[in-house]
Motif scaffolding. Structure first.
Motif, PDB file in Angstrom:
ATOM      1  N   ALA A   1       7.252  -4.824  11.631  1.00  0.00           N
ATOM      2  CA  ALA A   1       5.899  -5.527  12.022  1.00  0.00           C
ATOM      3  C   ALA A   1       5.766  -5.241  13.803  1.00  0.00           C
ATOM      4  CB  ALA A   1       5.791  -6.912  11.622  1.00  0.00           C
ATOM      5  N   VAL A   2       6.846  -5.214  14.421  1.00  0.00           N
ATOM      6  CA  VAL A   2       6.530  -5.168  16.017  1.00  0.00           C
ATOM      7  C   VAL A   2       5.597  -3.977  16.192  1.00  0.00           C
ATOM      8  CG1 VAL A   2       7.611  -4.905  18.152  1.00  0.00           C
ATOM      9  CG2 VAL A   2       8.781  -6.456  16.270  1.00  0.00           C
ATOM     10  N   SER A   3       5.986  -2.712  15.948  1.00  0.00           N
ATOM     11  CA  SER A   3       5.406  -1.648  16.183  1.00  0.00           C
ATOM     12  C   SER A   3       3.846  -1.571  15.800  1.00  0.00           C
ATOM     13  CB  SER A   3       5.893  -0.249  15.554  1.00  0.00           C
ATOM     14  OG  SER A   3       5.554  -0.203  14.008  1.00  0.00           O
ATOM     15  N   TYR A   4       3.675  -2.144  14.406  1.00  0.00           N
ATOM     16  CA  TYR A   4       2.273  -2.527  14.200  1.00  0.00           C
ATOM     17  C   TYR A   4       1.346  -3.143  15.079  1.00  0.00           C
ATOM     18  CZ  TYR A   4       3.628  -0.368   9.610  1.00  0.00           C
ATOM     19  OH  TYR A   4       4.270   0.394   8.779  1.00  0.00           O
ATOM     20  N   HIS A   5       2.171  -4.398  15.416  1.00  0.00           N
ATOM     21  CA  HIS A   5       1.268  -5.207  16.358  1.00  0.00           C
ATOM     22  C   HIS A   5       1.066  -4.833  17.765  1.00  0.00           C
ATOM     23  CE1 HIS A   5       1.145  -9.020  13.840  1.00  0.00           C
ATOM     24  NE2 HIS A   5       2.059  -8.593  13.515  1.00  0.00           N
TER      25      HIS A   5
ATOM     26  N   LEU B   1       5.844   5.807   9.556  1.00  0.00           N
ATOM     27  CA  LEU B   1       6.557   7.130   9.861  1.00  0.00           C
ATOM     28  C   LEU B   1       7.723   6.733  10.796  1.00  0.00           C
ATOM     29  CD1 LEU B   1       6.867  10.040   8.723  1.00  0.00           C
ATOM     30  CD2 LEU B   1       5.653  10.565  10.736  1.00  0.00           C
ATOM     31  N   PHE B   2       7.429   6.014  11.994  1.00  0.00           N
ATOM     32  CA  PHE B   2       8.285   5.739  12.799  1.00  0.00           C
ATOM     33  C   PHE B   2       9.088   4.510  12.849  1.00  0.00           C
ATOM     34  CE2 PHE B   2       5.017   8.414  15.026  1.00  0.00           C
ATOM     35  CZ  PHE B   2       5.789   9.374  15.489  1.00  0.00           C
ATOM     36  N   SER B   3       8.586   3.580  12.042  1.00  0.00           N
ATOM     37  CA  SER B   3       9.437   2.081  12.128  1.00  0.00           C
ATOM     38  C   SER B   3       9.257   1.563  10.795  1.00  0.00           C
ATOM     39  CB  SER B   3       8.604   1.343  13.067  1.00  0.00           C
ATOM     40  OG  SER B   3       7.354   0.946  12.929  1.00  0.00           O
ATOM     41  N   GLU B   4       8.844   2.478   9.653  1.00  0.00           N
ATOM     42  CA  GLU B   4       8.559   1.663   8.403  1.00  0.00           C
ATOM     43  C   GLU B   4       7.862   0.713   8.472  1.00  0.00           C
ATOM     44  OE1 GLU B   4      12.350   2.099   5.932  1.00  0.00           O
ATOM     45  OE2 GLU B   4      12.060   4.213   5.982  1.00  0.00           O
TER      46      GLU B   4
ATOM     47  N   ASN C   1       0.859  -1.266  -0.099  1.00  0.00           N
ATOM     48  CA  ASN C   1      -0.176   0.271   0.019  1.00  0.00           C
ATOM     49  C   ASN C   1       0.812   1.337  -0.009  1.00  0.00           C
ATOM     50  OD1 ASN C   1      -1.789   1.993   0.248  1.00  0.00           O
ATOM     51  ND2 ASN C   1      -2.802   1.130   2.038  1.00  0.00           N
ATOM     52  N   LYS C   2       1.117   1.910  -1.324  1.00  0.00           N
ATOM     53  CA  LYS C   2       1.673   3.074  -1.214  1.00  0.00           C
ATOM     54  C   LYS C   2       1.295   4.085  -0.528  1.00  0.00           C
ATOM     55  CE  LYS C   2       3.532   2.048  -5.847  1.00  0.00           C
ATOM     56  NZ  LYS C   2       3.445   2.625  -7.129  1.00  0.00           N
ATOM     57  N   ASP C   3       0.004   4.268  -0.035  1.00  0.00           N
ATOM     58  CA  ASP C   3      -0.576   5.352   0.916  1.00  0.00           C
ATOM     59  C   ASP C   3      -0.013   5.261   2.266  1.00  0.00           C
ATOM     60  OD1 ASP C   3      -2.332   6.130  -0.952  1.00  0.00           O
ATOM     61  OD2 ASP C   3      -4.132   5.027  -0.283  1.00  0.00           O
ATOM     62  N   LEU C   4       1.097   4.253   2.571  1.00  0.00           N
ATOM     63  CA  LEU C   4       1.691   4.511   3.816  1.00  0.00           C
ATOM     64  C   LEU C   4       2.988   5.301   3.688  1.00  0.00           C
ATOM     65  CD1 LEU C   4      -0.170   2.183   4.502  1.00  0.00           C
ATOM     66  CD2 LEU C   4       1.565   1.063   5.556  1.00  0.00           C
TER      67      LEU C   4
ATOM     68  N   LEU D   1      -4.408   6.186   8.037  1.00  0.00           N
ATOM     69  CA  LEU D   1      -3.595   7.081   8.743  1.00  0.00           C
ATOM     70  C   LEU D   1      -2.782   6.484   9.990  1.00  0.00           C
ATOM     71  CD1 LEU D   1      -2.798   9.965   8.596  1.00  0.00           C
ATOM     72  CD2 LEU D   1      -4.775  10.350  10.251  1.00  0.00           C
ATOM     73  N   THR D   2      -3.296   5.779  10.614  1.00  0.00           N
ATOM     74  CA  THR D   2      -2.411   4.933  11.718  1.00  0.00           C
ATOM     75  C   THR D   2      -1.345   4.134  11.259  1.00  0.00           C
ATOM     76  OG1 THR D   2      -4.074   3.286  12.119  1.00  0.00           O
ATOM     77  CG2 THR D   2      -4.490   5.241  13.241  1.00  0.00           C
ATOM     78  N   PHE D   3      -1.645   3.395   9.988  1.00  0.00           N
ATOM     79  CA  PHE D   3      -0.830   2.699   9.478  1.00  0.00           C
ATOM     80  C   PHE D   3       0.552   3.466   9.178  1.00  0.00           C
ATOM     81  CE2 PHE D   3      -4.182  -0.474   7.961  1.00  0.00           C
ATOM     82  CZ  PHE D   3      -4.163  -1.297   9.288  1.00  0.00           C
ATOM     83  N   ARG D   4       0.068   4.615   8.447  1.00  0.00           N
ATOM     84  CA  ARG D   4       1.188   5.594   7.897  1.00  0.00           C
ATOM     85  C   ARG D   4       1.747   6.052   9.208  1.00  0.00           C
ATOM     86  NH1 ARG D   4       0.597   9.398   3.037  1.00  0.00           N
ATOM     87  NH2 ARG D   4       2.029  11.212   3.393  1.00  0.00           N
TER      88      ARG D   4
END
Length: 919
Positions: free
Chosen positions: A93-97, A87-90, A43-46, A80-83
């Protein structure tokens, strides 16, 4: 009831945080799987480079809402939250989880606050704990895309809590909480569509909880009014006003939502939801049967599956199907609860009513009862309905625990349920560790879903385990023989295993399953648009055979005829037309594709390659620049535009060429070609030390880099470091023993710098073994014979060389000099050359020039198709030749100057062997 609403205590919050952390800590070790790939990785929107407005123009997966292939899932706030994560960790996956885990904690705490409206404090904590540990939530919490459920739930519950404050003293209306509710409903809907259903819950709460009406009382009032025996009570008018405001706001949100999806429902296939395209009564019976299936997952979450599409749940095609008993039982139980909650006053009935509202209303959009959705069952959509389920269970537990006989048993049972659910959740999280573990766990539950077999195959394919992947793909075709995608997967895997014949057979089976063109009917309405790739894949396969290029072109044209907006078909056809040496037609294909998508950097890049074929470097450079405007990190555009600038010979373009190559090596630090071309640019600018450093870097990355080795040796010889060139030439000739120009340069250095006549002779003899007609090598061997004082052999050698190149004046002149020397020596009494070789050397210096010629070799423009990225790759370089020939009547000083500059006659730019990679 409002009095019962209390803030959540710190102990309760800490308990929930601890329980959630204990259940979901291992989710932090999971990667991006299943739908995460489309929503996050692809998803390029990130990306920060994508304008923020795109989030509000595209769907959840980054596809423009206007496109037919869009799923119409409009969730810009979730994206937007994915983005922000990106921004913080590209793509860590850890930050997303971790953020998902935090959101789940927030939902549990807010849910506890809601529970306290209808349950006592202890039962509220029980309901919240049961919700926190329920295994059905793993898909929503551990699957990153489940964040849509989490975020929507937070604002869903917040909107409801706000609405509960809209009743003031003496039943007055407090408008601020209502305004906040409307705002929060809009926010919840922008996180996920089902957020809008909270309005229905607010309406039920207002009528049956806040105003305390029961269904019989409402009916009596309505009858009295209709008979003209009474008027509408003021309190009821106030209630109607609030409901009208809520409903009007909801209607406005629905209108906006319909405008966003442009009045188009998403296109799903029978593989996504078989019941949706089934005739009556199978469609209705199956959809109704899915309700008890979902209820059973809440009651007994022992067998969970990430994908319930295709053949997971066979259609209920007859009234005599035994599964209809489950449907009937479910509706009887649900109906009895509804009658109890609506008919009788009291806190218990109100609690049951609100629990039922939480179960039923949020589930309606996913129920298939009013419009088809792209799945049969999805565990993540049970996230909000499970809140109502947990309230029901906690309420029932409260009733049991209040009885002294059952108190201990109720506590034991509660502890057992919480413990087993927590363990199941912890264990289930590991299933989401990777795509392979996820889909293998799903196959244990259900072996009749071809999609699962395909997905395991994809996971193995990504690990380059093609043999095992093929087994799963073949199994998918056996489970679902008419699955076009499965046959395409088999074909692609055979191709990866270099089994071309089997690959073509599989693609042909897939092609035979495609529906025929029906005039006036949209193709995509009957099959997934990505199935059209069967034509692309088949054409890409057969075009490897030069005799079948026209057949491949026919397949591309067939795909275009079925979908005139099929961009990939134009891209692939453009590639083929280039291969067929039809650059003008290729240009037409790319221009048509650009009409469909002018923001695709790869298309502008491909068009630039066409202009290179058309020998129009100016236009090619313009198109490379357009590609870089759209994607400043487009690696191939950076590289090839830099080469084009370098080849132009325009010194003004060199600084920009250098900047682009520096950008390229930053993006591709392991590609030796970038460093090599930086070295060539430095040589152009006479920056010898810089050129040496770049060449060495290229050789460190690729020790057998032919062009870098030769040009580094050439650089040393140009800068009077001939002895440093020798070890480099040794490396070059170890990798490429037949490198003619390397042998010439080595022989020259050995003869003129090391005075190693034997070594030089071996080099020149090796050249003639490889190419007996090599004029350069033969002429230099003649010089060696003269150095050895074998004038007769030198004369014979020069005669043979002149026969090979009769128009080379310097060879004739050298022959005359040798014959003159033979004649003069024959007339002398002493017929031997000086013993120390000085005279011979001097004679050589004055009479011969060791002339080197570098053949102009270049790679032709080539392009290969990268199926994954949908663009061509081309790395192109040319080289110049510089031939210095001795001219007659040179003075001794002039000859010495030429000797000093002899390596300059070998001017750089030997052939560049460009690596063309196509996946």
């Amino acid at each position: 009831l409002l009095e019962n609403m209390a803030d959540v205590s710190l102990k309760e919050a800490a308990l929930i945080v601890g329980v959630v952390a204990a259940c979901y800590w291992n989710s932090l070790f999971c990667g991006f799987v299943f739908d995460d790939v489309s929503a996050i990785l692809d998803n390029k929107d990130l990306h920060p480079s994508t304008p923020l407005k795109n989030l509000f123009q595209n769907d959840f997966w980054g596809t423009p809402m206007s496109e037919e292939r869009s799923h119409k899932s409009y969730r810009p706030l979730t994206v937007l939250t994915f983005r922000l994560n990106y921004l913080f960790s590209e793509l860590n996956a850890v930050s997303y989880h971790f953020l998902n885990l935090v959101f789940h904690v927030v939902v549990c705490i807010v849910f506890l606050k809601v529970c306290k409206l209808f349950l006592d404090n202890r039962s509220s904590v029980v309901a919240s704990l049961l919700f926190a540990v329920h295994p059905i939530h793993t898909e929503a919490v551990t699957g990153v895309v489940g964040r849509a459920e989490l975020l929507s739930s937070i604002f869903f519950l917040a909107a409801f809590l706000s609405y509960t404050k809209s009743k003031g003293p003496d039943n007055t209306i407090v408008w601020t909480p209502i305004a906040v509710t409307v705002f929060l409903v809009a926010v919840a809907t922008l996180c996920k569509e089902q957020g809008i259903t909270v309005v229905g819950i607010c309406c039920v709460y207002e009528v049956f909880i806040a105003q305390g009406y029961t269904l019989p009382a409402l009916l009596d009032t309505a009858v009295q009014i209709l008979r003209g025996k009474g008027s509408i009570p003021f309190s009821m008018l106030q209630t109607l006003l609030k409901l009208i405001v809520l409903m009007f706001s909801t209607l406005l949100l629905v209108v906006v939502r319909v405008q966003v999806i442009q009045s188009q429902l998403p296109v799903f296939t029978r593989f996504d939801n078989p019941a949706a395209v089934s005739p009556s009564p199978a469609r209705q019976l199956t959809f109704n049967y899915l309700l008890p299936v979902n209820a059973w997952l809440l009651l007994n979450p022992s067998e969970l599956c990430c994908d319930w599409t295709m053949g997971t749940i066979p259609l209920v095609e007859s009234l005599l199907d035994v599964r209809n008993v489950a449907t009937l039982t479910f509706f009887c139980f649900l109906g009895s609860l509804m009658v109890f909650s609506l008919r009788y006053p009291g806190d218990s009935s109100k609690t049951v009513l609100m629990a039922l509202c939480l179960i039923v209303l949020p589930f309606i959009p996913a129920s298939n009862l009013f419009f088809p959705v792209g799945f049969v069952v999805a565990e993540r959509v049970l996230y909000v309905p499970s809140m109502g389920f947990c309230i029901l269970v906690a309420h029932g537990w409260k009733k049991l625990s209040n009885r002294s006989v059952l108190r201990k048993i109720s506590w034991v049972c509660l502890a057992a349920v919480l413990f087993t659910h927590a363990l199941k959740t912890l264990h289930r999280n590991w299933d989401w560790e990777s795509e392979y573990t996820l889909f293998m766990s799903a196959l244990k539950v259900n072996k009749n879903n071809a999609k699962l077999w395909n997905n395991v195959g994809h996971a193995l394919e990504n690990e380059k385990n093609f043999e095992r992947a093929l087994q799963f793909f073949i199994q998918a075709t056996q489970v679902q023989p008419d699955d076009i995608g499965a046959h395409m997967n088999v074909g692609r895997t055979y191709k990866n295993l270099n089994k071309t014949k089997e690959a073509e057979e599989s693609y042909m089976i897939a092609k035979s399953l495609m529906p025929q063109i029906i005039p006036g009917k949209k193709y995509a309405a009957r099959v997934a648009p990505n199935h059209l790739n069967v034509y692309i894949n088949l054409a890409n396969l057969i075009r490897a055979n030069e005799s079948r290029l026209e057949e491949a072109d026919q397949l591309y044209r067939q795909a275009i005829s079925m979908r005139p907006d099929f961009k990939q078909a134009y891209i692939s056809r453009g590639e083929l037309l280039l291969k067929m040496n039809k650059p003008l037609k290729a240009k037409e294909a790319y221009l048509r594709a650009l009409e469909l998508d002018r923001t695709n950097a790869d298309l502008w890049y491909n068009l630039a390659i066409v202009y290179i074929e058309l020998k129009d470097p100016t236009e090619a450079l313009k198109n490379f620049n357009r590609a870089l405007e759209l994607n400043p990190t487009h690696k191939l555009a950076l590289f090839n535009s830099a080469l084009l600038m370098q080849e132009s010979g325009d010194a003004r373009l060199r600084p920009e060429a250098k900047q682009r190559l520096l950008h390229y090596v930053k993006e591709e630090p392991q590609d030796a070609n970038g460093y090599f071309n930086l070295g060539m640019l430095a040589m152009d600018d006479k920056k010898d030390m810089e050129a040496e450093a770049w060449m060495k870097k290229a050789i460190r990355l690729q020790p057998n880099f032919r062009s870098a080795l030769f040009n580094l040796a050439l650089l040393y010889s140009q800068t009077a470091k001939e002895l440093m060139a020798l070890p480099v030439l040794e490396d070059l000739l170890r990798y490429y023993p037949d490198h003619t120009k390397g042998l010439i340069l080595k022989g020259d250095i050995l003869m003129n710098q090391k005075k190693d006549i034997v070594g030089a002779k071996m080099c020149f003899e090796k050249i003639l073994e490889l190419d007996p007609n090599n004029v350069q090598g033969k002429h230099n061997l003649c010089v060696v014979y003269f150095e050895e004082r074998d004038l007769i052999k030198a004369e014979k050698c020069l005669v043979e060389t002149l026969a090979l190149a009769p128009h080379e004046e310097y060879i004739q002149r050298h022959l005359n000099i040798v014959r003159s020397k033979i004649a003069s020596l024959g007339a002398m009494e002493q017929s031997s050359l000086p013993s120390d070789g000085t005279a011979a050397a001097e004679g050589k210096k004055n009479s011969f020039q060791n002339l080197k010629e570098v053949k102009n070799e270049k790679t032709t423009t080539q392009s290969t198709v990268d199926n994954k990225k949908e663009h061509s790759k081309n790395k192109k370089s040319t080289e110049k030749s510089s031939v210095d020939k001795e001219t007659p009547k040179k003075s001794t000083k002039e000859i010495k100057d030429i000797e000093k500059k002899r390596v300059a006659a070998l001017k750089r730019l030997e052939e560049i062997e460009r690596i063309l990679n196509g996946e």
